[in-house]
Design an enzyme around this catalytic site. Sequence first.
Site, PDB file in Angstrom:
ATOM      1  N   LYS A  35      -3.891  -6.244   6.891  1.00 26.79           N
ATOM      2  CA  LYS A  35      -3.221  -5.812   5.547  1.00 26.79           C
ATOM      3  C   LYS A  35      -1.848  -5.887   6.053  1.00 26.79           C
ATOM      4  O   LYS A  35      -1.448  -5.766   6.944  1.00 26.79           O
ATOM      5  CB  LYS A  35      -3.772  -4.609   5.072  1.00 26.79           C
ATOM      6  CG  LYS A  35      -3.520  -3.398   5.803  1.00 26.79           C
ATOM      7  CD  LYS A  35      -4.535  -2.208   5.108  1.00 26.79           C
ATOM      8  CE  LYS A  35      -4.112  -1.149   6.186  1.00 26.79           C
ATOM      9  NZ  LYS A  35      -4.924  -0.040   5.777  1.00 26.79           N
ATOM     10  N   TYR A 253      29.241   5.568   9.533  1.00 25.35           N
ATOM     11  CA  TYR A 253      29.076   6.376   8.322  1.00 25.35           C
ATOM     12  C   TYR A 253      29.186   7.865   8.197  1.00 25.35           C
ATOM     13  O   TYR A 253      28.375   8.162   8.952  1.00 25.35           O
ATOM     14  CB  TYR A 253      28.366   5.605   7.289  1.00 25.35           C
ATOM     15  CG  TYR A 253      28.713   4.109   6.944  1.00 25.35           C
ATOM     16  CD1 TYR A 253      29.798   4.133   5.942  1.00 25.35           C
ATOM     17  CD2 TYR A 253      27.751   3.306   7.307  1.00 25.35           C
ATOM     18  CE1 TYR A 253      30.349   2.755   5.653  1.00 25.35           C
ATOM     19  CE2 TYR A 253      28.158   2.044   6.582  1.00 25.35           C
ATOM     20  CZ  TYR A 253      29.367   1.768   5.925  1.00 25.35           C
ATOM     21  OH  TYR A 253      29.444   0.618   5.235  1.00 25.35           O
TER      22      TYR A 253
HETATM   23  C1  LIG Z   1      -5.643   0.465   7.139  1.00 23.77           C
HETATM   24  C2  LIG Z   1      -7.247   0.788   7.171  1.00 23.77           C
HETATM   25  C3  LIG Z   1      -7.764   0.817   8.381  1.00 23.77           C
HETATM   26  C4  LIG Z   1      -7.237   0.487   9.656  1.00 23.77           C
HETATM   27  O1  LIG Z   1      -6.487   1.985  10.217  1.00 23.77           O
HETATM   28  P1  LIG Z   1      -5.938   1.989  11.457  1.00 23.77           P
HETATM   29  O2  LIG Z   1      -5.479   3.358  11.370  1.00 23.77           O
HETATM   30  O3  LIG Z   1      -4.581   1.110  11.390  1.00 23.77           O
HETATM   31  O4  LIG Z   1      -6.678   1.551  12.394  1.00 23.77           O
HETATM   32  C5  LIG Z   1      -9.431   1.012   8.323  1.00 23.77           C
HETATM   33  N1  LIG Z   1      -9.898   1.197   7.251  1.00 23.77           N
HETATM   34  C6  LIG Z   1      -9.193   1.160   5.812  1.00 23.77           C
HETATM   35  C7  LIG Z   1      -9.940   1.601   4.644  1.00 23.77           C
HETATM   36  C8  LIG Z   1      -7.929   1.054   5.799  1.00 23.77           C
HETATM   37  O5  LIG Z   1      -7.268   1.158   4.741  1.00 23.77           O
END
Ligand SMILES: *Cc1c(COP(=O)(O)O)cnc(C)c1O
Length: 356
Positions: A35, A253
């Site tokens: 994702k 800044y």
């Molecule tokens: C993002 C996600 C993962 C992966 O998690 P990590 O901590 O990056 O390994 C697994 N399951 C679900 C439902 C997620 O949303």
Amino acid sequence: MSRPLQARINLSAFDRNLHVVRRCAPESKIMAVIKANGYGHGLKRVAQVLIGNVDGIAVLALEDAICLREMGFRKSILLLEGFFSADELPIIADHHLSIVVHNQIQLEILSQAWLPKKIDVFLKMNSGMNRLGFKADAFHEALSILKSCAVIHNITLMTHFATADDEKGISVQFLSFNSVVQGLHHMRCLANSAAILRYPDSHGDWVRPGIMLYGSSPFIDKSAEELGLQPVMTLISQIIAVQSIQKGESVGYGATFVADRDMRVGIVACGYADGYPRHAPTGTPVLVLGKRTRTLGRVSMDMLHVDLTDIAQAQVGSEVTLWGDGMSIDEVARAAGTISYELLCALAPRVPVVEI
Ligand SMILES: *Cc1c(COP(=O)(O)O)cnc(C)c1O
């Protein structure tokens, strides 16, 4: 030459991290989570490595799932938030995508649906995270409704851990899930990276690694290196100016950093518009010519400042590593009060990406 900032992506490190997953969970199928544009690394880029090497890939967007099918990936593709309206179902069925089913509305839509092809479902239990899923007392009913749906094929039982990465661990959620699914003959899918690395009992039929594939540690108390993980993304730039300042002068800044001695300050072509966190305070670690030093003052939109006082050889053109190979992104994230996930996902589209 153009602006020297670039994100270097090392796909052989990605492949080696995938082997770590396989070594940790040898009995489970791997549902690689890509994702958020493959955690900022590029969806297609990381998918190339996964095709032929994993049994499943998880994404959020329907378009991303279709893109994976068009790339020739023929195994499971899971939509982690499922579907949002009935008109997506024919597309989902047509591309043979799997969906998370986590709420009542989705169940109702599925009950009324008719489709030429059946859909595989991951039925999600809310075992304590209180984000998505059916609570323990509603889970069996959701399962029996799904079983009676004409359009549903395989059902996998799923939950997600809230604290697999910290000292609270998974035991409360794991017990709750197990007590509900006891005796049910469906596949199970529970473990994120932290649970894959720390809780072998939770692996089940499918594991869902995300962050570990990209070479970061999910834990505060254990580094990626200690876990055998290698950074996939290295954010590299150069010094584009050097300022010599006297004790009492300030940098950047808000003049938040004031020199307590005479100093040399390097200006780096990388700022918050590139995805470097503006919250990173003075003292955030950074490499110049492979030597560890610190940022100074506030991060600007396009630049930040680093301390060159003890790196005499550093000059305009010297290489700077913001994170990645030699400079743990987990350390940078911690200094900035966030986690590597956020830094990786926030890499700005304007940063050129090169595969190395
Ligand atoms: C993002 C996600 C993962 C992966 O998690 P990590 O901590 O990056 O390994 C697994 N399951 C679900 C439902 C997620 O949303």
